[in-house]
Design an enzyme around this catalytic site. Structure first.
Site, PDB file in Angstrom:
ATOM      1  N   LYS A 110      39.014  38.845  92.716  1.00 28.02           N
ATOM      2  CA  LYS A 110      40.196  39.645  93.057  1.00 28.02           C
ATOM      3  C   LYS A 110      39.762  41.050  93.453  1.00 28.02           C
ATOM      4  O   LYS A 110      38.886  41.645  92.817  1.00 28.02           O
ATOM      5  CB  LYS A 110      41.157  39.697  91.864  1.00 28.02           C
ATOM      6  N   SER A 185      50.226  39.495  91.330  1.00 23.70           N
ATOM      7  CA  SER A 185      49.518  40.197  92.388  1.00 23.70           C
ATOM      8  C   SER A 185      48.200  39.528  92.798  1.00 23.70           C
ATOM      9  O   SER A 185      47.590  39.927  93.788  1.00 23.70           O
ATOM     10  CB  SER A 185      49.226  41.635  91.937  1.00 23.70           C
ATOM     11  N   SER A 209      50.432  38.394  86.653  1.00 21.50           N
ATOM     12  CA  SER A 209      49.798  38.368  87.973  1.00 21.50           C
ATOM     13  C   SER A 209      48.724  37.310  88.160  1.00 21.50           C
ATOM     14  O   SER A 209      48.239  37.110  89.273  1.00 21.50           O
ATOM     15  CB  SER A 209      49.209  39.747  88.304  1.00 21.50           C
TER      16      SER A 209
END
Length: 515
Positions: A110, A185, A209
């Site tokens: 990420k 996210s 997320s």
């Protein structure tokens, strides 16, 4: 004259400039201090001595860095043809140790997580152009275990929402339906795993997320117990909410990745207890759950925004555990679960501390802090609506109310944690929908601010509680409705990821056999 004495006499740019009287006067007024010019001059002189001594020496001392063990090149920004879901921010090729638990596994990281020498944007123009000089601890552990890091996955802009429409590089589309969002996210991480572009991915979770994109894309995503996985070298939103965890297509790979990521980080992350024990989670995946008791969390179903098919599919999936294994399943109530979303009020570390803040005896990536601070100064207007909303609200509450609401939310979080602990004394795990709605449609250009903010957060109603309490929570695909995945969330006792994973594993066997 000796060479050293010549050098001492050369002009040296100060690390921190002495404030002007005008600037110092403004600071004094902002602090409610009434100071005459004579006083200000005296304080300016005293500050000058401190800056020239302590802060100058602090600047000159070398800043210790986390180790970077494996060679790599900077990589490249992928073309549209290479990026069908717009889920890659950057491609790279970093091979870890020749052997280990993750040998042969491709991994996406990420893009809120530092990988030395590889650009990092955190989804935002605030950090565009920044290149970390450290590897986050989880990155080092993945490489030490033989993992092959092949790129950085797009995340939402500063990880400030649960959609996949806010990244500065453009929206991340759902592999199952490109008119739908991938959830956020950790949008890129979920889309890349679901789309078969990587075996596994690192996700981050402050309000759901990891789990929301896992649900939207039909994969497995685990938010571990608070502190089990070190957060060192990852951009923080709030010290008390930060979690990093694994995302993969199968429960086994999720458990395998957790084995590698989890464990004490030698005091670099104060979120962690010193006596952490990390079992071999994969060896505990027996699928034997006959003696367990499962609670169906009443408040996770039938919300005013819930889609009936989501509720029905999750209840059906839970029922299959009972019919197949004879597991006891009962409804349980935690009334305060419904208020959990009101306890997520933390953006202090993100905006006040340039992604780290100053709230713990921890490792601080000062290079990242400086880049974040410069970015906020230069690109504040490039923040998305969610970022502007968070920054405006946090600043107002801090300046006008001394952030008392933050303190109250922390106090109430302990009450919510006790309520979950009490339910988990009777039940081994709790089950509820990960998100009340299936993957959402992208917002239109003409959407209002209120509609945009609703889209950004609406699917976090069930996930945010476990960020507040710190309990482990896993999302697994419970099937498809209208061609879209539905996520089932399994919540367990703190540091009992083994049971959470094993229940998911047992369900996965039923699901895959049935389908």
């Amino acid at each position: 004259m000796a060479e050293s004495s010549v050098h001492e006499k050369l002009y040296k740019e100060p690390a921190v400039r002495v404030p002007s009287l005008q600037r110092l006067s403004k600071i004094a007024r902002d602090l409610g201090l009434d100071m005459e010019e004579r006083e200000l001059k005296e304080y300016r002189e005293a500050i000058s001595k401190t800056l020239g001594d302590t802060y100058q020496r602090l600047y000159e001392l070398p800043d210790p860095k986390l180790p970077v063990k494996y060679p790599r090149t900077p990589g490249y920004r992928p073309s549209a043809e290479e990026n069908p879901y717009n889920a890659w921010y950057w491609r790279c090729d970093i091979k870890g140790a020749p052997g280990g638990k993750l040998k042969g596994k491709t991994v996406a990281i990420k893009d809120n997580t530092c990988v030395a020498g590889v650009p990092m944007m955190n989804g935002s123009r605030i950090l565009e152009g920044f290149v970390p000089d450290i590897d986050a601890t989880v990155v080092s552990r993945i490489l030490d275990a033989g993992g092959h890091i092949v790129g950085k996955a797009v995340c939402e802009n500063l990880c400030c929402d649960a959609g996949s429409f806010n990244a500065a590089t453009g929206p991340v589309v759902n592999p199952h339906n490109k008119t739908r969002m991938a959830g956020g996210s950790s949008a890129g991480s979920a889309a890349l795993v679901a789309g078969g572009q990587v075996d596994m991915a690192v996700g981050g979770d402050q309000g759901g997320s990891i789990r929301m994109p896992a649900a939207a894309c039909g994969i497995v995503g685990l938010k571990p117990t608070y502190g089990l996985v070190p957060y060192t070298g990852i951009v923080s939103i709030d010290f008390t909410l930060d979690h990093a965890g694994p995302m993969a297509r199968t429960v086994y790979d999720t458990a395998l990745m957790l084995e590698v990521m989890a464990g004490y980080d030698e005091g670099l992350d104060p979120r962690q207890p010193r006596d952490l024990h990390v079992p071999e989670y994969t060896s505990l995946l027996t699928g034997k759950i006959e003696n367990l008791k499962i609670g169906i969390l009443k408040e996770g179903f039938g919300l005013n925004i819930s889609e009936p098919d989501v509720d029905e599919m999750v209840k059906k999936a839970a029922g299959q555990l009972s019919s197949k294994y004879g597991t006891v399943i009962e409804e349980v109530s935690i009334p305060m679960h419904s208020d959990a979303r009101h306890l997520i009020v933390g953006f202090r570390m993100l905006f006040e501390g340039s992604g780290f803040g100053s709230y713990g005896k921890m490792y601080y990536d000062t290079t990242l802090q400086e880049a974040f601070f410069r970015g906020l100064k230069c690109h504040s207007n490039d923040l998305p609506a969610t970022g502007k909303m968070a920054r405006l609200t946090a600043k107002y509450l801090h300046d006008e109310y001394n952030s008392v609401s933050y303190g109250k939310a922390q106090n109430l979080g302990r009450v919510l944690c006790r309520a979950y602990d009490e339910a988990l004394e009777k039940y081994d795990v709790l089950i509820l929908p990960t998100a009340p709605k299936k993957a959402l449609v992208f917002p239109k250009e003409s959407v209002s601010l209120s509609e945009l903010l609703e889209l950004a957060y609406i699917n976090s109603r069930n996930t945010c509680a476990c960020n507040v309490t710190g309990h482990p929570a896993l999302s697994i695909n419970a099937g498809f409705s209208e061609g879209l995945p539905v996520g089932m969330m399994i919540v367990g006792r703190k540091f009992d990821e083994a049971t959470v994973l094993n229940v998911a594993y047992a369900y996965e066997k039923i699901r895959d056999t049935t389908n």
